[in-house]
Design a protein around this motif. Structure first.
Motif, mmCIF file in Angstrom:
data_model
loop_
_atom_site.group_PDB
_atom_site.id
_atom_site.type_symbol
_atom_site.label_atom_id
_atom_site.label_comp_id
_atom_site.label_asym_id
_atom_site.label_seq_id
_atom_site.Cartn_x
_atom_site.Cartn_y
_atom_site.Cartn_z
ATOM 1 N N TRP A 163 0.851 -1.430 0.100
ATOM 2 C CA TRP A 163 -0.033 -0.590 0.075
ATOM 3 C C TRP A 163 1.155 1.278 0.197
ATOM 4 O O TRP A 163 0.369 2.163 -0.436
ATOM 5 C CB TRP A 163 -1.296 -0.366 1.220
ATOM 6 N N ALA A 164 1.987 1.519 0.649
ATOM 7 C CA ALA A 164 2.317 2.678 0.768
ATOM 8 C C ALA A 164 3.922 2.256 -0.555
ATOM 9 O O ALA A 164 3.746 3.651 -1.324
ATOM 10 C CB ALA A 164 4.062 1.575 1.751
ATOM 11 N N GLU A 165 3.698 1.501 -1.117
ATOM 12 C CA GLU A 165 4.552 1.446 -2.640
ATOM 13 C C GLU A 165 3.324 2.199 -2.983
ATOM 14 O O GLU A 165 4.046 2.505 -4.315
ATOM 15 C CB GLU A 165 4.907 0.657 -3.058
ATOM 16 N N ILE A 166 2.535 1.902 -3.437
ATOM 17 C CA ILE A 166 1.239 2.657 -4.471
ATOM 18 C C ILE A 166 0.692 3.592 -3.977
ATOM 19 O O ILE A 166 1.053 4.648 -4.707
ATOM 20 C CB ILE A 166 -0.170 1.110 -3.866
ATOM 21 N N ILE A 167 0.882 4.298 -2.724
ATOM 22 C CA ILE A 167 0.386 5.594 -2.704
ATOM 23 C C ILE A 167 2.069 6.220 -3.299
ATOM 24 O O ILE A 167 1.781 7.382 -4.101
ATOM 25 C CB ILE A 167 0.567 5.834 -0.829
ATOM 26 N N LYS A 168 2.715 6.224 -2.914
ATOM 27 C CA LYS A 168 4.640 6.744 -3.544
ATOM 28 C C LYS A 168 4.377 6.360 -5.168
ATOM 29 O O LYS A 168 4.951 7.272 -5.326
ATOM 30 C CB LYS A 168 5.596 5.877 -2.807
ATOM 31 N N THR B 220 -2.979 11.615 -10.829
ATOM 32 C CA THR B 220 -2.826 9.862 -10.472
ATOM 33 C C THR B 220 -3.898 10.051 -9.094
ATOM 34 O O THR B 220 -3.809 10.820 -8.309
ATOM 35 C CB THR B 220 -0.986 9.315 -10.325
ATOM 36 N N PHE B 221 -4.409 9.610 -8.327
ATOM 37 C CA PHE B 221 -4.700 8.779 -7.423
ATOM 38 C C PHE B 221 -4.285 7.888 -6.545
ATOM 39 O O PHE B 221 -3.920 6.546 -7.547
ATOM 40 C CB PHE B 221 -6.333 8.969 -7.106
ATOM 41 N N ALA B 222 -4.472 7.505 -5.408
ATOM 42 C CA ALA B 222 -4.221 6.471 -4.512
ATOM 43 C C ALA B 222 -6.039 5.660 -3.730
ATOM 44 O O ALA B 222 -6.554 6.278 -3.780
ATOM 45 C CB ALA B 222 -3.779 7.078 -3.118
ATOM 46 N N PHE C 39 -9.687 7.918 -3.206
ATOM 47 C CA PHE C 39 -8.858 8.896 -1.792
ATOM 48 C C PHE C 39 -8.011 10.428 -2.952
ATOM 49 O O PHE C 39 -7.536 9.891 -3.766
ATOM 50 C CB PHE C 39 -7.937 8.364 -1.692
ATOM 51 N N ARG C 40 -8.879 11.491 -2.093
ATOM 52 C CA ARG C 40 -8.716 12.718 -3.318
ATOM 53 C C ARG C 40 -6.872 12.880 -2.826
ATOM 54 O O ARG C 40 -6.398 13.626 -3.741
ATOM 55 C CB ARG C 40 -9.464 13.956 -2.436
ATOM 56 N N ASP C 41 -6.687 12.960 -1.837
ATOM 57 C CA ASP C 41 -5.045 12.948 -1.999
ATOM 58 C C ASP C 41 -4.518 11.808 -1.047
ATOM 59 O O ASP C 41 -5.121 11.025 -0.897
ATOM 60 C CB ASP C 41 -5.210 14.231 -1.061
ATOM 61 N N THR C 42 -3.042 12.358 -1.211
ATOM 62 C CA THR C 42 -2.316 10.760 0.081
ATOM 63 C C THR C 42 -2.039 11.653 0.854
ATOM 64 O O THR C 42 -0.784 11.327 1.793
ATOM 65 C CB THR C 42 -1.095 10.623 -1.126
ATOM 66 N N ARG C 43 -2.215 12.728 1.836
ATOM 67 C CA ARG C 43 -1.883 13.606 3.312
ATOM 68 C C ARG C 43 -2.689 12.832 3.700
ATOM 69 O O ARG C 43 -2.205 12.526 5.218
ATOM 70 C CB ARG C 43 -2.125 15.213 2.312
#
Lengths: 290, 609
Positions: free
Chosen positions: B160-165, B178-180, B199-203
């Motif tokens: 999951w962390a890699e996907i967000i990255k 892009t989105f997470a 998710f709208r943002d990755t923050r």
């Protein structure tokens, strides 16, 4: 000579040794049947904390006592069945498990290889070595007048020629026709486009149209140029050839590509090193008959 | 070529518009466009990081997926390299949440992969040393150290962390979004209840995502989503493939069988603004059994459950979007609120990184299909039913989004307000507005879009009360320049009569050539220009663009209704026809040789007040 008494025979240490030894041998031989071996499964504090923590992260609250019991039971079930499956060798030739293992080790390797911060010099070097990946796009600014095939039918080509002649003639006069009113409407698209990249133009008008623009003379009406919509008369107002790009302008892109290259090269180097640790024997079958 | 005009002889006509004032369709400056631009993309994309992605041979990663969407060549995982012809504007990798957790043990600070060891291994400037160190670390990984003490999640090496990255690394605001996200993949008894979560943002994203291994009940997903909102996240869920749910996707009962109620309806509507109407596993707009008068209902029906042995669904009600829109209004009519107030997008569900929306450039759903011969006639040893299922796969669909700019916030917000449309793959551009205050001619005006927004609502909206007796809808469609011409525009209306009975009707409102409606409102077929021997077609039929204003002739002010636009292309070759010609193989006989690609706007709803 005195014969040894029965009593003294019983007291013979060697006999004791042999008897006890035999007994131990028998017990040892049957022990596994009488008392099957038990492996330990220990669910320690760390594991319990982890189970609770995973639950909390999913559900935003700690598990209740009975939920935690359930998680622990599940953990034990998981362990028992996994060990039994491994004992039976069910993991050995399983494609899914092998792929997962391979994927995990590849991810670790690639991430390790890509976790270094590059210097500007490294990136500049990468940019110099791979200019084709970072070539700037040619850009064109243009005006287009559309001729709709479904409106003009067989007259399409003739109409295009007449209109083009008129536009060219008009340009030589001091007061030219208002070209915006010529041609047919094309919904949702514009007549005038500012400097736009070839790819952007291709997205809107198609790749053939975009590449045709590169051959047109700047500052005069030309065409007709065909697109997926129909015919267009086009006047290129400005164009910029694809030129080299400066690192400063595209550093994040270069860094991403550099990292990706590091990732791939690192993983390959790692693999080669691991592979070198094996003596590899391949026995091919005799050439198969076709 | 026909010399007749593409303009229907009805009052609602397409006409001269001063074009320069119409909005730009794609080349945009840096400033947001208040009249919105159209952006095309996908948010339902798997890579080898999904369990079933890699078991089916994919070698792709999320980074490959983003590279593909931006027009780069990516690995064909053994087959030919893959590249899209026209790049997309936005993309989201949504690998399955299930089994993502397997990677969590990599976050184990007790393992030799600890921070310091890793740091030692990788901070050397000499790549050889780096690799040597790392090799020793890897060799040290042993069974004895596999007791995870998850106390320091900072070292999160979870997938999951890699996907967000990967999503963050590829986000270029203004150019490529892009989105997470992830897919929650519940399939109780092989009935598809899957949802893609965006998710709208990755923050504000959680450390872990919810998997359906915890529960198959969609209400647990919505509850989890609400908890994420409590922690600052903004997110939505998009269900798909009702066609493979055997009546369960839009059933009028909760997961436990009890009837749905106002609370359920409100929660569902709040979490799920959109429905994925078309994707590789078929189109779920409607079914011929549900819509017997819709001559175009039988379109790319992938008529299976998710079971491996080709089981067919038996329940049509509860499986398709149009019926759900009707059922949703019936719920609203009894005062329980509308649970199925869905806008539409199209999407892909590729399991090989490439959305594969281009019919002429189809590379399949799974990696093994990236071999034209195998996707046509199967992998050696593959069961016949499975081969048939693969032949029936449709090429990927697309989501069209009307947003002021190409950023996460703008695209996400457009999704929330349902200003979206779906296509079966091509980049057909569709505008659709409704109002009681429009004149039919408004669509001809130079400032059409400005007027349309000022006096009415766009797709996805609710009609506002107004002066007219019946609502007027303005619709405008432009073809994809690399796909077929347009055949017609239809407006699909669904309504409840005074007794609450459900009805639907399809109105042909704009079409190409000199065709005339018959007394029942039917339009003659556009015909075909497809040459099956060469897999080609021409622009001799159809039109590049269609537009009209249409007033509902059957409107009753006391009846709830929805309206959506459906735009049909002329027939073009289906992917199997392109493949058969290119591979010099015989054409397939059990799937159609041609396809009438199409677009569906989100509905506009009317309710008496």
């Amino acid at each position: 000579m005195n014969q040894p008494s029965v009593e003294s025979w019983w007291r013979e240490p060697l006999l004791h040794f042999l008897l006890l030894g035999s007994l131990l041998f028998v017990v040892n031989a049957f022990w596994d049947q009488w008392f099957p071996a038990q492996e330990n499964i220990v669910v320690n504090e760390g594991r319990v904390r982890m189970l609770a923590e995973n639950f909390r992260r999913t559900w935003q609250r700690p598990p209740t006592a009975s939920e935690l019991d359930g998680l622990i039971e599940e953990q034990i079930r998981d362990e028992v069945l996994t060990r039994e499956a491994q004992r039976l060798g069910l993991d050995r030739d399983d494609t899914v498990i092998r792929r997962r293992l391979r994927q995990k080790i590849e991810i670790i390797t690639e991430e390790a290889a890509a976790s270094v911060q590059p210097t500007d010099a490294q990136l500049q070097n990468y940019l110099n070595l791979h200019p084709e990946n970072f070539r700037g796009e040619s850009r064109t600014a243009f005006t287009q007048i559309f001729l709709d095939p479904s409106k003009r039918g067989d007259r399409l080509d003739a109409d295009a020629k007449v209109l083009l002649d008129r536009l060219r003639a008009d340009e030589r006069r001091p007061t030219s026709t208002n070209w915006q009113k010529l041609g047919d409407q094309l919904f949702m698209l514009k007549q005038e486009y500012p400097l736009s990249g070839e790819r952007e133009i291709a997205t809107i008008f198609g790749a053939d149209f975009a590449s045709s623009l590169l051959d047109l003379k700047t500052g005069e009406w030309s065409g007709p140029v065909r697109s997926g919509y129909g015919l267009h008369l086009v006047r290129v107002s400005a164009s910029e050839a694809a030129g080299p790009v400066a690192l400063a302008d595209i550093r994040p892109v270069v860094e991403r590509e550099w990292r990706n290259a590091q990732r791939k090269a690192g993983a390959e180097a790692q693999y080669q090193q691991l592979r070198a640790g094996y003596k590899i024997v391949v026995k091919r079958p005799a050439t198969a008959t076709p | 070529m026909k010399t007749t005009s593409s303009i229907p002889k009805l009052a609602h006509t397409v006409l001269a518009i001063s074009l320069s004032t119409l909005l730009a369709g794609g080349v945009t400056a840096g400033t947001p466009n208040p009249e919105n631009n159209v952006y095309f993309g996908n948010v339902h994309v798997h890579t080898s990081w999904s369990f079933d992605g890699f078991t089916n041979g994919s070698k792709t990663t999320p980074n490959d997926a983003y590279a593909w969407a931006q027009g780069k060549v990516i690995t064909g995982s053994g087959g030919p390299d893959i590249q899209i012809k026209t790049p997309l504007d936005f993309y989201m990798v949504s690998d399955h949440a299930e089994f993502m957790g397997v990677f969590n043990q990599m976050a184990n600070p007790d393992s030799p992969l600890s921070k310091t060891e890793l740091a030692k291994g990788v901070t050397s400037t000499d790549p050889a040393v780096r690799m040597a160190t790392f090799t020793s670390v890897l060799r040290d990984m042993s069974a004895g150290k596999r007791d995870p003490q998850l106390t320091n999640p900072v070292l999160g090496r979870a997938v999951w962390a890699e996907i967000i990255k990967a999503a963050d690394a590829n986000y270029v605001p203004g150019k490529f979004t892009t989105f997470a996200g992830f897919e929650w993949s519940a399939n109780p008894k092989q009935r598809n209840l899957h949802r893609v979560v965006v998710f709208r943002d990755t923050r504000h994203v959680p450390d872990l995502v919810l998997s359906a291994l915890d529960s198959d009940d969609p209400e647990t997903l919505w509850k989890w989503m609400d908890e994420q909102r409590g922690k600052g996240a903004t997110l939505l869920a998009i269900p798909h493939n009702g066609n493979a749910s055997d009546g369960r996707m839009f059933e009028l009962t909760k997961f436990d069988g009890s009837p749905i109620d106002a609370a359920y309806n409100k929660t569902r509507a709040a979490n799920e603004p959109l429905y994925e109407i078309s994707q590789i596993k078929g189109t779920s707009e409607t079914h011929p059994v549900l819509s017997p008068t819709d001559e175009f209902a039988n379109f790319e029906q992938w008529d299976y459950t998710l079971s491996a042995d080709g089981e067919r669904p038996t329940q049509r009600k509860g499986s398709f979007a149009r019926q759900a829109l009707l059922d949703g209004m019936s719920q609203a009519a009894i005062g329980a609120g509308n649970p199925f107030k869905y806008g539409f997008i199209g999407d892909t569900d590729t399991h090989n990184a490439a959305g594969s929306n281009e019919e002429f450039n189809y590379t399949g759903k799974f990696a093994f299909e990236n071999n034209a011969r195998e996707r046509l006639t199967g992998v050696p040893g593959q069961p016949a039913k499975q081969i048939q299922q693969v032949q029936e796969f449709s090429s990927g669909g697309l989501a069209g989004v009307w947003a002021p700019e190409n950023t996460r916030e703008a695209i996400f917000n457009a999704m929330m307000r349902k200003e979206t449309f779906g296509t079966s793959g091509p980049m057909i551009k569709v505008r659709f507005f409704g109002s009681f205050n429009y004149a039919k001619d408004d669509v001809k005006k130079p400032d059409f879009v400005k007027t349309a927004y000022a006096k009415g609502v766009p797709m996805g909206g609710d009609l506002k009360p107004g002066a007219g007796k019946a609502p007027t809808f303005l619709v405008m469609a432009l073809k994809d320049p690399k796909s077929g011409n347009l055949d017609r525009v239809q407006i699909v209306k669904g309504w409840l009569d005074s007794t609450g009975k459900q009805h639907e009707k399809i109105y042909n409102v704009a079409w190409s050539g000199g065709r005339k409606l018959d007394s029942k409102g039917n339009l003659p077929s556009v015909g075909t220009s497809v040459d099956l021997n060469t897999a080609t077609y021409t622009d001799k039929i159809g039109a590049a663009q269609l537009a009209t204003g249409w007033t509902d002739p059957d409107f009753k002010k006391d009846e709830r209704a929805f309206y959506y636009a459906r735009v049909l292309e002329i027939p073009t070759p289906r992917w199997n026809t392109y493949d058969a010609v290119r591979q010099k193989m015989p054409p397939l006989t059990k799937v159609p040789a041609t396809i009438q690609e199409r677009a569906w706007s989100s509905p506009i709803w009317y309710a008496p007040h």
